[in-house]
Design an enzyme around this catalytic site. Structure first.
Site, PDB file in Angstrom:
ATOM      1  N   GLU A  91      46.558  85.848  11.458  1.00 11.67           N
ATOM      2  CA  GLU A  91      47.347  84.547  11.066  1.00 11.67           C
ATOM      3  C   GLU A  91      48.981  85.259  10.629  1.00 11.67           C
ATOM      4  O   GLU A  91      49.871  84.933  10.537  1.00 11.67           O
ATOM      5  CB  GLU A  91      46.862  84.357  10.022  1.00 11.67           C
ATOM      6  CG  GLU A  91      44.969  83.693  10.497  1.00 11.67           C
ATOM      7  CD  GLU A  91      44.912  83.046   9.171  1.00 11.67           C
ATOM      8  OE1 GLU A  91      44.081  82.001   8.960  1.00 11.67           O
ATOM      9  OE2 GLU A  91      44.408  83.250   7.737  1.00 11.67           O
ATOM     10  N   HIS A  94      44.358  77.621  11.081  1.00 10.09           N
ATOM     11  CA  HIS A  94      43.626  77.619  11.844  1.00 10.09           C
ATOM     12  C   HIS A  94      42.579  78.805  12.834  1.00 10.09           C
ATOM     13  O   HIS A  94      43.261  79.590  13.029  1.00 10.09           O
ATOM     14  CB  HIS A  94      43.304  76.143  12.555  1.00 10.09           C
ATOM     15  CG  HIS A  94      41.581  75.940  12.323  1.00 10.09           C
ATOM     16  ND1 HIS A  94      40.695  75.325  11.486  1.00 10.09           N
ATOM     17  CD2 HIS A  94      40.570  76.083  13.187  1.00 10.09           C
ATOM     18  CE1 HIS A  94      40.428  75.000  11.541  1.00 10.09           C
ATOM     19  NE2 HIS A  94      39.316  75.742  12.827  1.00 10.09           N
ATOM     20  N   ASN A 118      48.864  83.829   2.953  1.00 13.70           N
ATOM     21  CA  ASN A 118      49.521  83.309   4.336  1.00 13.70           C
ATOM     22  C   ASN A 118      51.177  83.103   3.608  1.00 13.70           C
ATOM     23  O   ASN A 118      52.070  82.882   3.997  1.00 13.70           O
ATOM     24  CB  ASN A 118      48.720  82.377   4.739  1.00 13.70           C
ATOM     25  CG  ASN A 118      48.120  83.346   6.361  1.00 13.70           C
ATOM     26  OD1 ASN A 118      48.090  83.215   6.696  1.00 13.70           O
ATOM     27  ND2 ASN A 118      47.040  82.137   5.470  1.00 13.70           N
ATOM     28  N   ASP A 168      42.616  68.893  12.903  1.00 11.39           N
ATOM     29  CA  ASP A 168      42.661  69.891  13.695  1.00 11.39           C
ATOM     30  C   ASP A 168      43.591  69.535  15.228  1.00 11.39           C
ATOM     31  O   ASP A 168      43.034  70.609  16.422  1.00 11.39           O
ATOM     32  CB  ASP A 168      42.053  71.092  13.433  1.00 11.39           C
ATOM     33  CG  ASP A 168      41.611  71.174  12.121  1.00 11.39           C
ATOM     34  OD1 ASP A 168      42.609  71.870  11.539  1.00 11.39           O
ATOM     35  OD2 ASP A 168      40.594  71.229  11.650  1.00 11.39           O
TER      36      ASP A 168
END
Length: 188
Positions: A173, A103, A14, A144
């Site tokens: 993502e 997440h 990422n 979260d």
């Protein structure tokens, strides 16, 4: 120019996507001023390969306070990109609306302590969920539990397994993370 600090714990895929989006203008007027890891990982190498300063702060009780000491003063946004340590309440409250995380599930489902990577995917498959996806959310002192910024889902196919589910999640993502970063930066 907005300054981003990225926190990593693993391979940094990422992080690589964010770097590419900054380079190609998909995330305009931003740069990564620092990449911090809580363990030795390939994410640090990715940053070094792009000339981005790096710092390793071993995970532990003092991580958040050590991070706070080394953060550049002009940091606009802190991005958790596959970061596994938990930032303490004091740190989170010092940067309200300026810390985000990605997440690999449709929060609030399958979030919280111990829910990361393959653990999330295993839980999703074991629960016979009909859909899964990814969520970008603000980081708060609750694991979260922060406000959702962006979320995208897909239908789980018959015969879905850990590998195929993980691949689909990564694709989502890579799509939503840059969009969420732009949304947050536009408000700062």
């Amino acid at each position: 120019m907005k300054n981003i600090v990225v926190l990593v714990s693993g391979g940094g895929t990422n992080l690589q996507r964010i770097i590419e989006c900054i380079d190609n203008g998909e995330i305009p007027n931003a740069n990564i001023s620092l990449v911090v890891a809580d363990r030795d990982c390939f994410g640090l190498e990715r940053a070094k390969n792009h000339g981005i300063p790096t710092q390793l702060i071993p995970r532990g009780k003092s991580f958040s306070s050590e991070l706070k000491q080394i953060l550049p003063a002009n940091t606009d946004l802190i991005v958790l990109a596959g970061f596994l340590s938990i930032l303490n309440k004091e740190f989170c409250e010092s940067f309200p609306g300026k810390i985000i995380n990605i997440h690999p599930s449709l929060l609030p489902k399958f979030g919280g302590k111990g829910m990361w990577g393959h653990h999330v995917h295993e839980a999703v498959l074991a629960s016979n969920e009909k859909e899964s996806g990814a969520t970008v959310h603000y980081v708060t002192s609750g694991i979260d539990e922060g406000e959702i910024i962006l979320q995208k889902s897909f239908k789980i196919s018959d015969g879905e397994n850990l590998e195929t589910l993980s691949e689909k999640i990564h694709t989502i993502e890579y799509e939503i993370f840059p969009k969420a970063i732009n949304l947050v930066l536009s408000k700062i």
